[in-house]
Design an enzyme around this catalytic site. Sequence first.
Site, PDB file in Angstrom:
ATOM      1  N   GLU A  39       1.098  -1.373  -0.025  1.00 53.92           N
ATOM      2  CA  GLU A  39       0.023  -0.129   0.285  1.00 53.92           C
ATOM      3  C   GLU A  39       0.643   1.389   0.046  1.00 53.92           C
ATOM      4  O   GLU A  39       0.376   2.139  -1.133  1.00 53.92           O
ATOM      5  CB  GLU A  39      -0.845   0.228   1.258  1.00 53.92           C
TER       6      GLU A  39
ATOM      7  N   PRO B 199      11.125 -13.880  -2.166  1.00 51.45           N
ATOM      8  CA  PRO B 199       9.677 -14.117  -1.210  1.00 51.45           C
ATOM      9  C   PRO B 199       8.975 -12.960  -1.236  1.00 51.45           C
ATOM     10  O   PRO B 199      10.023 -11.500  -0.532  1.00 51.45           O
ATOM     11  CB  PRO B 199      10.453 -15.160   0.025  1.00 51.45           C
ATOM     12  N   ARG B 200       7.861 -13.346  -0.989  1.00 48.88           N
ATOM     13  CA  ARG B 200       7.121 -11.248   0.131  1.00 48.88           C
ATOM     14  C   ARG B 200       7.580 -10.884   0.887  1.00 48.88           C
ATOM     15  O   ARG B 200       7.608 -10.237   0.891  1.00 48.88           O
ATOM     16  CB  ARG B 200       5.663 -11.980  -0.205  1.00 48.88           C
TER      17      ARG B 200
ATOM     18  N   LEU C  47      15.489  -6.939   1.262  1.00 50.26           N
ATOM     19  CA  LEU C  47      13.953  -5.910   0.365  1.00 50.26           C
ATOM     20  C   LEU C  47      14.269  -4.827  -0.332  1.00 50.26           C
ATOM     21  O   LEU C  47      14.711  -4.214  -0.286  1.00 50.26           O
ATOM     22  CB  LEU C  47      13.250  -4.752   1.936  1.00 50.26           C
ATOM     23  N   GLY C  48      13.092  -4.151  -1.229  1.00 50.63           N
ATOM     24  CA  GLY C  48      13.316  -3.183  -2.003  1.00 50.63           C
ATOM     25  C   GLY C  48      14.309  -3.338  -3.045  1.00 50.63           C
ATOM     26  O   GLY C  48      14.445  -2.606  -4.100  1.00 50.63           O
ATOM     27  N   GLU C  49      14.975  -4.468  -3.777  1.00 50.61           N
ATOM     28  CA  GLU C  49      14.907  -4.976  -4.438  1.00 50.61           C
ATOM     29  C   GLU C  49      14.322  -6.018  -5.999  1.00 50.61           C
ATOM     30  O   GLU C  49      14.920  -6.290  -7.168  1.00 50.61           O
ATOM     31  CB  GLU C  49      16.264  -5.917  -4.590  1.00 50.61           C
TER      32      GLU C  49
ATOM     33  N   ASN D 230       0.478  -7.610  -7.533  1.00 52.69           N
ATOM     34  CA  ASN D 230       0.376  -6.646  -8.182  1.00 52.69           C
ATOM     35  C   ASN D 230       1.333  -7.205 -10.182  1.00 52.69           C
ATOM     36  O   ASN D 230       2.520  -7.581  -9.572  1.00 52.69           O
ATOM     37  CB  ASN D 230       0.867  -5.175  -8.255  1.00 52.69           C
TER      38      ASN D 230
ATOM     39  N   GLU E 134       3.779  -4.309 -11.521  1.00 53.77           N
ATOM     40  CA  GLU E 134       5.481  -3.897 -11.904  1.00 53.77           C
ATOM     41  C   GLU E 134       6.399  -4.837 -12.691  1.00 53.77           C
ATOM     42  O   GLU E 134       7.343  -4.187 -13.588  1.00 53.77           O
ATOM     43  CB  GLU E 134       5.576  -4.438 -10.404  1.00 53.77           C
TER      44      GLU E 134
END
Length: 426
Positions: A71, A271-272, A312-314, A339, A342
Amino acid sequence: MSRPLPLGRPLPLALYAAASGLLAPLAPMLLRGRARRGKEDPARIGERLGRAGRSRPEGLLVWLHGVSVGETQSLLPLIDALRARRPELNLLVTSGTLTSAELLARRLPEGVIHQFAPVDAPGAVARFLDHWRPDLGILVESELWPNLILAAKARGVRLALVSARMTLESARGWARAPASARALVGAFDLILPQDAATEDRLAGLGARVGGRLNLKLVGAPLPCDAAELARLEGAASGRKVVVAASTHPGEEALVASAAREAGAGLVVVVPRHPDRGPAVAAELAWLGFTVARRAASETILPGTSAYVADTLGELGLFLRLADVVVMGGAFAEGIGGHNPLEAARLGKAMITGPHAFNAREVYDAMFAEVAALEAGDGAALARHVRGLLENPTIARRIGEAALDFAGREGAALEAALDALQPLIAA
């Protein structure tokens, strides 16, 4: 200074306010317990209790809120667009998780303030609103916190619920308390649902709905470190790469096995939830893969067959590395998919599973344009992956269709800004 809650709420909401007020003294202890488990920032627990960690800047302030990583990340294009259209605005972003705070620390533009959202107890909410005094509050997706929403409305804050999403189960739950549902959705001056199903559900609860916006369908491609991408491409040494993006338990083994059967030279699993990295690596090793983990600073070697990107964030980095993208969250039941835009914004051929109900309307539109493919099980996934790896021209055409689809969604953001403009004081 805290103010009393307004009178005249429907009984369920009044009882909720009373109960949350009675339980509020336990909040510090519960938050400290969460901090010990790594789920809260111990230095910022005060923010969760409504005690601001920053001073309020002078002038108009727009407050934007998203609960978690997905979000809050979807808010980034809206933040950029607001700054471009109204550069004099002060922007405050709140979120509720550590991972979202870490992401925002890297991605928020300079000058945009981040705070943790207050717990939905009357005192914490009052302290938060008394300090920040927002002129407009923009909540994203399904954040219907009664105390926060109704207290903000009572203070004269204009409210918008954008990219709104409501599941059938949630709608049925709210329908059992129709007066409470009307009070909550009626507090919003503007509601922009993601899709037709959410629009119908919110309207059935008494909401005034105007237009549509799915923030996850707009925005720029995910960022990427170009030097690191070049290094990874060199490490992959010409192998066909399948990236499993945003996976959940039960999906990593299915996707990796299908990719191996299809002839992939390297499977990258993102992984999420990055903290699952060690467990994912262990499962893939048990299946016979030679595994490296990014969070453990392990590199891709010539013999590496699976790489767990548990950072995270890659995601933008690994999507660019992919020959084929498999979107997670739709092979395991109950997640609802993630989503697809992306990968689409990067022109990647992608495959998803049969349980993408959270983005059903988007996926169906993409399937109709052959901008994405659906696999019902592991065998079908292996066939699709093999077909795309062995026919790069077809994969490129699917990726181009996905890129075109993503580009057409940008106009919705401009329409949303036009709808938000009257809610922001001149």
